[in-house]
Write an enzyme that holds these catalytic residues in place. Structure first.
Site, mmCIF file in Angstrom:
data_model
loop_
_atom_site.group_PDB
_atom_site.id
_atom_site.type_symbol
_atom_site.label_atom_id
_atom_site.label_comp_id
_atom_site.label_asym_id
_atom_site.label_seq_id
_atom_site.Cartn_x
_atom_site.Cartn_y
_atom_site.Cartn_z
ATOM 1 C CE LYS A 164 -3.896 1.744 -0.015
ATOM 2 N NZ LYS A 164 -5.104 1.497 -0.914
ATOM 3 C CB SER A 233 -3.276 -0.976 -3.737
ATOM 4 O OG SER A 233 -4.456 -0.419 -3.810
ATOM 5 N N GLY A 348 -6.413 -2.849 -9.745
ATOM 6 C CA GLY A 348 -6.178 -2.196 -10.955
ATOM 7 C C GLY A 348 -4.896 -1.352 -10.901
ATOM 8 C CB ALA A 350 -0.571 -4.031 -13.499
#
Length: 369
Positions: A164, A233, A348, A350
């Site tokens: 994250k 992400s 989503g 990448a």
């Protein structure tokens, strides 16, 4: 070396603030809240800069777990790694995947490598460091620390690295400018890609997938540089990277095993099947040879060259729906069909996570013994 046992629990949610399933498992004794190391979630937001379902989900989880742990909600967020991925387009189903870790004794006759999990944090970044070499270098350090925490020394045993990472806001851009520094971009949405990409390159450096001499200008340009196991992400709720390493270790006595493959594009069903087969599962598995599918984790993106296997796609030109939402829906539908469930973790964006237009796909299975 210490012996540990990693647990994995997939829990359906009725909304971003729904903690009832987790609390039920804690109440029944199936999960010891003190053993929770990380929680990955799919929420039904838009996955963009203003996707507040991620922050809402984390706040609800921290508030629910705080009295169980004797901590404040803020302390819970420091203790447990929370990674909320917004966007459940198409058949994707909102859910949580809870990872636990505890000390354990090795049963007689148990052999082989089993699921192990490790966690680490980077320092906080300055806004002007996002998407640049500082983020790459610090992420690489954190990946190595998380590997050590997981008891894994061989990069070949790493099958998924979930991160994250932060993004830029107008306030953060202005703060950098006030110090006389420029950020990688002034667009909050574009900064998500820069942060994801730099974080993924940090994973690649740490695992020896690429050379360490990555430059600022390589981020979002040198798509030949990537990690085969990174999943990153971006979120507005932090300014550091949270790193979660998932792999197999001989020091683990877990009931679970993880494997992975790499999708070369958004319709690479063979790679998804290979990921299932890597942990002894088959097509649309409910149970194979006594083994059971727990969850699949994958990255998805619209191919930056505008085509998939020679045919043009329009995901990058759609001004109504962002390309990341298109990609999540497409890859999510493909994986759900092969896995037999829509409750899979597809994220989503990448950038540098697998080859351009593709991405890693990892599978966790419960073992028969």
């Amino acid at each position: 070396m210490r012996t540990t046992s990693a647990g994995v629990f997939k829990i359906a949610t009725t909304g971003p603030g729904d903690v009832s399933g987790l609390m039920a498992l804690i109440g029944s004794g199936a999960i010891d809240p003190k053993s929770i190391l990380a929680i990955l979630g799919k929420t039904e937001g838009n996955g963009g800069v203003n996707d507040f379902t991620r922050e809402y989900a984390v706040a609800a989880l921290c508030a629910a777990l705080a009295p169980r742990l004797g901590l404040s909600p803020e302390e819970v967020e420091q203790r447990i790694a929370f990674v909320m991925s917004g966007g459940t387009e198409g058949v994707l189903s909102p859910h949580l995947t809870v990872f636990t870790r505890s000390e354990a004794e090795r049963p007689a006759g148990l052999s082989g490598k089993r699921l192990s999990i490790g966690m680490a944090h980077t320092r906080d970044f300055l806004p002007e460091e996002l998407g640049r070499s500082a983020q790459i270098t610090e992420t690489a350090k954190a990946v190595k620390a998380a590997m050590a925490d997981a008891g894994i020394s061989d990069p070949a045993d790493i099958h998924f690295v979930q991160i994250k990472c932060p993004l830029l806001t107008s306030d953060r851009v202005e703060a950098a400018s006030a110090r006389g520094n420029k950020t990688a971009t002034t667009s909050a949405y574009a900064s998500m890609a820069y942060s994801r990409g730099a974080s993924a390159l940090g994973v690649a450096v740490a695992l020896g997938e690429i050379a360490p001499d990555v430059r600022d200008e390589d981020v979002l340009r040198r798509y030949d540089l990537f990690s085969k196991v990174a999943s990153t992400s971006s979120g507005i709720e932090l300014m550091h990277n949270v790193v979660i390493v998932l792999g197999n270790s001989a020091a683990s006595v877990s009931e679970f095993e993880i494997g992975h493959a790499v999708m070369r594009d958004a319709i690479d069903s063979a790679a998804v099947i290979a990921a299932l087969e890597s942990v002894g599962l088959g097509f649309a598995p409910q149970a194979t040879n006594g083994r059971g599918l727990v969850n699949i984790f994958a990255k998805a993106e619209a191919s930056p060259d505008g085509s998939v296997r020679g045919f043009r796609h329009t995901m990058l030109e759609d001004t109504d729906i962002s390309s990341t939402r298109h990609a999540r829906a497409a890859v999510g539908g493909l994986i759900a069909g092969l896995a037999g469930t829509g409750a899979v973790y597809v994220s989503g964006g990448a950038e540098h996570q697998g080859p351009a237009g593709g991405g890693p796909v990892a599978t966790i299975a419960r073992l028969s013994d």
